[in-house]
Motif scaffolding. Structure first.
Motif, PDB file in Angstrom:
ATOM      1  N   UNK A 125       0.841  -1.208   0.000  1.00 15.25           N
ATOM      2  CA  UNK A 125       0.000   0.000   0.000  1.00 15.25           C
ATOM      3  C   UNK A 125       0.873   1.253   0.000  1.00 15.25           C
ATOM      4  N   UNK A 126       1.955   1.229   0.788  1.00 14.20           N
ATOM      5  CA  UNK A 126       2.884   2.360   0.792  1.00 14.20           C
ATOM      6  C   UNK A 126       3.455   2.595  -0.605  1.00 14.20           C
ATOM      7  N   UNK A 127       3.844   1.503  -1.279  1.00 14.84           N
ATOM      8  CA  UNK A 127       4.428   1.632  -2.613  1.00 14.84           C
ATOM      9  C   UNK A 127       3.410   2.181  -3.612  1.00 14.84           C
ATOM     10  N   UNK A 128       2.151   1.770  -3.477  1.00 12.90           N
ATOM     11  CA  UNK A 128       1.115   2.305  -4.352  1.00 12.90           C
ATOM     12  C   UNK A 128       0.956   3.805  -4.132  1.00 12.90           C
ATOM     13  N   UNK A 129       0.938   4.221  -2.863  1.00 14.29           N
ATOM     14  CA  UNK A 129       0.847   5.647  -2.564  1.00 14.29           C
ATOM     15  C   UNK A 129       2.031   6.424  -3.115  1.00 14.29           C
ATOM     16  N   UNK A 130       3.232   5.867  -2.951  1.00 12.33           N
ATOM     17  CA  UNK A 130       4.417   6.541  -3.485  1.00 12.33           C
ATOM     18  C   UNK A 130       4.339   6.653  -5.008  1.00 12.33           C
ATOM     19  N   UNK A 131       3.824   5.602  -5.647  1.00 10.05           N
ATOM     20  CA  UNK A 131       3.689   5.632  -7.093  1.00 10.05           C
ATOM     21  C   UNK A 131       2.745   6.727  -7.559  1.00 10.05           C
ATOM     22  N   UNK A 132       1.668   6.949  -6.810  1.00  6.20           N
ATOM     23  CA  UNK A 132       0.719   8.005  -7.163  1.00  6.20           C
ATOM     24  C   UNK A 132       1.355   9.376  -6.954  1.00  6.20           C
ATOM     25  N   UNK A 133       2.112   9.534  -5.881  1.00 12.20           N
ATOM     26  CA  UNK A 133       2.791  10.807  -5.634  1.00 12.20           C
ATOM     27  C   UNK A 133       3.773  11.117  -6.766  1.00 12.20           C
ATOM     28  N   UNK A 161       0.560  15.562   1.355  1.00 14.33           N
ATOM     29  CA  UNK A 161       1.156  14.979   2.561  1.00 14.33           C
ATOM     30  C   UNK A 161       0.132  14.314   3.468  1.00 14.33           C
ATOM     31  N   UNK A 162      -1.096  14.871   3.542  1.00 13.43           N
ATOM     32  CA  UNK A 162      -2.081  14.297   4.466  1.00 13.43           C
ATOM     33  C   UNK A 162      -1.528  14.334   5.877  1.00 13.43           C
ATOM     34  N   UNK A 163      -1.544  13.169   6.556  1.00 14.69           N
ATOM     35  CA  UNK A 163      -0.990  13.094   7.907  1.00 14.69           C
ATOM     36  C   UNK A 163       0.410  12.466   7.898  1.00 14.69           C
ATOM     37  N   UNK A 164       1.011  12.366   6.709  1.00 18.14           N
ATOM     38  CA  UNK A 164       2.329  11.755   6.590  1.00 18.14           C
ATOM     39  C   UNK A 164       3.372  12.842   6.313  1.00 18.14           C
ATOM     40  N   UNK A 165       4.602  12.617   6.789  1.00 18.68           N
ATOM     41  CA  UNK A 165       5.663  13.532   6.367  1.00 18.68           C
ATOM     42  C   UNK A 165       5.953  13.328   4.891  1.00 18.68           C
ATOM     43  N   UNK A 166       6.025  14.410   4.148  1.00 15.98           N
ATOM     44  CA  UNK A 166       6.290  14.312   2.715  1.00 15.98           C
ATOM     45  C   UNK A 166       7.073  15.550   2.295  1.00 15.98           C
ATOM     46  N   UNK A 167       8.319  15.363   1.914  1.00 16.63           N
ATOM     47  CA  UNK A 167       9.186  16.459   1.529  1.00 16.63           C
ATOM     48  C   UNK A 167       9.607  16.297   0.072  1.00 16.63           C
ATOM     49  N   UNK A 219      -6.613   9.743  -0.749  1.00 16.55           N
ATOM     50  CA  UNK A 219      -7.527   9.770   0.394  1.00 16.55           C
ATOM     51  C   UNK A 219      -8.281   8.459   0.548  1.00 16.55           C
ATOM     52  N   UNK A 220      -8.342   7.662  -0.508  1.00 13.18           N
ATOM     53  CA  UNK A 220      -9.082   6.407  -0.466  1.00 13.18           C
ATOM     54  C   UNK A 220      -8.366   5.319   0.325  1.00 13.18           C
ATOM     55  N   UNK A 221      -7.041   5.442   0.482  1.00 11.97           N
ATOM     56  CA  UNK A 221      -6.339   4.331   1.138  1.00 11.97           C
ATOM     57  C   UNK A 221      -5.040   4.729   1.830  1.00 11.97           C
ATOM     58  N   UNK A 222      -4.466   5.875   1.504  1.00 15.29           N
ATOM     59  CA  UNK A 222      -3.107   6.188   1.966  1.00 15.29           C
ATOM     60  C   UNK A 222      -3.080   7.117   3.174  1.00 15.29           C
ATOM     61  N   UNK A 223      -4.189   7.794   3.399  1.00 17.30           N
ATOM     62  CA  UNK A 223      -4.258   8.792   4.469  1.00 17.30           C
ATOM     63  C   UNK A 223      -5.162   8.282   5.569  1.00 17.30           C
TER      64      UNK A 223
END
Length: 230
Positions: A125-133, A161-167, A219-223
């Motif tokens: 799931x993390x990798x999918x989110x990173x791929x979308x970013x 970023x949502x509730x995750x650190x994202x730089x 927002x559907x799965x990563x946040x």
């Protein structure tokens, strides 16, 4: 991998200072989540760590129930094999109620042995989110016309970023990793984002449309969810 992220704040210390208070807050929010209630506001629902645990457990509950319903609809189907579904339901019950179950021994061992890590490898799931970013960064170039990838990363980081650190540096590393491994995920996400951006109102700029489409996907799965307004 079970990981405890310690990010203490004064509010959290005050709210969960008594033994069992954190578990109580998680349980209350869990039952609100599985009931899909929009009225109840249990204490602690505003705390990120409470939501991370409660909504994660609620998602597991929903997946188990979905599989149970699938089996009930075709109980003699040859598609079904021994999936450990009963064990999964009992494991979840142990986590929610605290009833005796081997999962408690497992978690205790994780925290007393060499398995524990504060930096787990990214899961699927993390990798999918990173791929979308990363796909959003690429879409800002191909769709929105940003000529600078650095500028695209600066636009994406606060917006997604949502509730995750994202730089920007994190996004740059992810982009490099996907490129080095020739992973098709970011480009697939880019194409999907471009289609979604096309469907958004024209009074928004191309940059706004890409970011809004990416934010909706994540927002559907990563946040970690928040309770909707009462």
């Amino acid at each position: 991998m079970i990981v405890v992220r310690k990010q203490p704040t004064q509010a959290r210390v005050d709210l969960f200072s008594e033994k069992g208070e954190f578990a109580r807050a998680v349980r209350e929010l869990y039952f609100v989540a599985i009931a899909k209630s929009t009225k109840d506001r249990p204490a602690g629902a505003g705390e990120l760590e409470v939501r991370q645990v409660a909504f994660g457990l609620a998602a597991i509950h929903q997946l188990i129930q979905r599989e149970i319903d699938r089996i009930k609809s075709a109980p003699l189907s040859d598609e079904f094999t021994a999936t450990g579904l009963s064990d999964a339901a009992q494991l979840l019950e142990g986590l929610i109620t605290g009833y005796e179950h081997p999962i408690h021994r497992y978690v205790t061992d994780l925290h007393t042995a060499d398995y524990r890590s504060n930096r787990p490898a990214p899961n699927a799931v993390d990798m999918l989110g990173r791929g979308i970013v990363v796909g959003a960064v690429r879409a800002l170039g191909s769709y929105a016309g940003l000529s600078s990838e650095a500028e695209a990363r600066r636009q994406v980081s606060p917006a997604l970023s949502g509730n995750r650190p994202l730089t920007p540096d994190m996004v740059k590393r992810w982009n490099r990793t996907f490129s080095e491994t020739k992973d098709p995920l970011p480009d697939a996400a880019r194409r999907d984002l471009e289609k979604r951006a096309d469907a958004l109102p024209n009074n928004l700029s191309p940059v706004e449309r890409v970011l809004l489409a990416a934010k909706d996907m994540l927002a559907r799965f990563w946040v970690t969810p928040k309770l909707p307004p009462a």
